[in-house]
Design an enzyme around this catalytic site. Sequence first.
Site, PDB file in Angstrom:
ATOM      1  N   CYS A   1       0.823  -1.215   0.000  1.00  0.00           N
ATOM      2  CA  CYS A   1       0.000   0.000   0.000  1.00  0.00           C
ATOM      3  C   CYS A   1       0.854   1.261   0.000  1.00  0.00           C
ATOM      4  O   CYS A   1       0.343   2.357  -0.190  1.00  0.00           O
ATOM      5  CB  CYS A   1      -0.933  -0.002   1.203  1.00  0.00           C
TER       6      CYS A   1
ATOM      7  N   CYS B   1     -13.146   0.225   7.575  1.00  0.00           N
ATOM      8  CA  CYS B   1     -12.264  -0.256   6.507  1.00  0.00           C
ATOM      9  C   CYS B   1     -12.283   0.666   5.302  1.00  0.00           C
ATOM     10  O   CYS B   1     -13.347   1.141   4.889  1.00  0.00           O
ATOM     11  CB  CYS B   1     -12.713  -1.628   6.033  1.00  0.00           C
ATOM     12  N   SER B   2     -11.110   0.877   4.698  1.00  0.00           N
ATOM     13  CA  SER B   2     -11.070   1.576   3.424  1.00  0.00           C
ATOM     14  C   SER B   2     -11.661   0.639   2.365  1.00  0.00           C
ATOM     15  O   SER B   2     -11.607  -0.571   2.503  1.00  0.00           O
ATOM     16  CB  SER B   2      -9.635   1.966   3.075  1.00  0.00           C
TER      17      SER B   2
ATOM     18  N   ILE C   1     -12.515  -1.018  -1.587  1.00  0.00           N
ATOM     19  CA  ILE C   1     -11.825  -1.494  -2.789  1.00  0.00           C
ATOM     20  C   ILE C   1     -12.081  -0.438  -3.867  1.00  0.00           C
ATOM     21  O   ILE C   1     -13.233  -0.065  -4.110  1.00  0.00           O
ATOM     22  CB  ILE C   1     -12.387  -2.874  -3.192  1.00  0.00           C
TER      23      ILE C   1
ATOM     24  N   LYS D   1     -10.173   5.942   3.976  1.00  0.00           N
ATOM     25  CA  LYS D   1     -11.481   5.482   4.414  1.00  0.00           C
ATOM     26  C   LYS D   1     -12.598   5.919   3.474  1.00  0.00           C
ATOM     27  O   LYS D   1     -13.432   5.106   3.082  1.00  0.00           O
ATOM     28  CB  LYS D   1     -11.748   6.019   5.830  1.00  0.00           C
TER      29      LYS D   1
ATOM     30  N   HIS E   1      -9.104   3.860  -1.729  1.00  0.00           N
ATOM     31  CA  HIS E   1      -7.754   3.331  -1.568  1.00  0.00           C
ATOM     32  C   HIS E   1      -7.350   2.444  -2.755  1.00  0.00           C
ATOM     33  O   HIS E   1      -7.195   1.241  -2.596  1.00  0.00           O
ATOM     34  CB  HIS E   1      -7.685   2.564  -0.240  1.00  0.00           C
TER      35      HIS E   1
END
Lengths: 118, 395
Positions: free
Chosen positions: B93, B216-217, B219, B340, B344
């Site tokens: 990342c 969670c970030s 997809i 977030k 991402h």
Amino acid sequence: MSANTYYKGLKEGKIVAYKCKSCGKISLKSIVCPFCGSRSLEKIEADKVGKVIAYTRIFVAPEYFEDKAPYFVVLVELNNGLRILGQFEGESISVGDEVTFQSIRETPLGVSPVFVKR
Amino acid sequence: MKTTVKPMKKVFIAGIGITKFGKHSEKTFRDLAIEAAMKAIDDAGITPKDITELYIGNFAQGMFEGQTHLAPTLYSDLGLKRNIKGVRVENACASGGFALYEAYRAIKAGYADVVLVLGVEKMTAQKTPVVTKILATAGDAIYELPTGITFPGYFALMTTAYFHEFGGSREDLAEIAIKNHYHASRNPYAQYPKQITSEDYFKAPMIAEPLGLYDCSPISDGAAAVVLMSEEYTKNNSSDGLVEVIGAGASVTNVALTERFKDITWLEATATSSEIAFKEAKIERNDVDVVELHDCFTIAEVIQLESLGFYRRGEAINAAVNGETYYDGKLPVNTDGGLKAKGHPIGATGVGMAVEIVKQLRGEAYNQVEGAEIGLMSNMGGSGASNVVVIFRRV
């Protein structure tokens, strides 16, 4: 790398690890100590009992684990200091709980130890 | 004989470009990369033929879409001059941040005068279990992945360890998600430009306990680009809106979460890279006006803030609760919505952070921090095994 030794050990009910003769730390690495870089390592069998440092319960699983969700993954510090990841089987778990290596789970990704409460 | 050491050169960001982050069903990753690159090139007031080095930040297009060898692939699409240097940089990342870091060093050391950094990832063509498996490959594939651990799972482990050590609750994490969604609601380039409530947070499904969907970030697909220039080059080419890169640091540590040198709630690569960057920039923590950091999960914003040295250990959990990290707070964090809510797309993320900081320092941000002069970005790879920190100053 020592993946085969680790997986083979787990299948035989053992946690095969390596003690660094230089810094004294225990890891799963057979060639170079990940903590100090020494190449002087001694093969040992790690304790099967340890404490839960952290835990999670996986609801959204990766490929090969979808049918098992939800399941627990625990980060365990074994009594001789080795930290490993494993699955946990049981109703609930908390940080600090004592667990013991009981069985294995095998998928195309490899072999995982499975812990239960002691 | 004494060797002559050439002085290091000053490095500037002259151009920025970004696509909307989100689901781009009709576009390939190459389309996204071209869009971001052309915006950055136009913004810098140069042509593609002026660029002499190309750094691609990308995590796993080979696994997501079966395309590797990305520097030549994207070279083919950008109309660059013949036979320049190009390379793809990968650190999970933190791929985009490390691409920027390598480009910065190339100019600083005098190897290049005009460099394009291009971060890109297209992830949404794959189903969630496959994406989850690909993301997990940034962990230790031999010793950790056979447990069924996922990326949310790694950060969930850090969360339970953090709560045990320092206290804190999901109520505190919810405030981070609410803050970042608030920022995103004013950023049309964000994947989720909408506010959320505490009720939304608690109603959402669990992903990896104690982390739910809003921890969670997402997809994402997207691309971001920056053009870097040497000081000499900026003098010969009129460039508005220049921002100087005044310091940078990078660090990697053992990939396995079980092999960290300290406990798992301390990000040692983040701490090390920030120490190096602050030393190079010759500034202090309280000189920083705006921060873009790696909130791949809500808990990551907490432990990044502590490992970067902005908060003492155990105290950043209250930062969003107290309103301190809103764009008008005392330490604005993730003013574009963060990973977030902005999204991402892995390889684009670090470059996107640089884009936001440059916008802030130019006074062009959607959530403008009044009078921002110094900005910092921190881009993290995997479960914290790699990290880049870059510090920028308005010219």
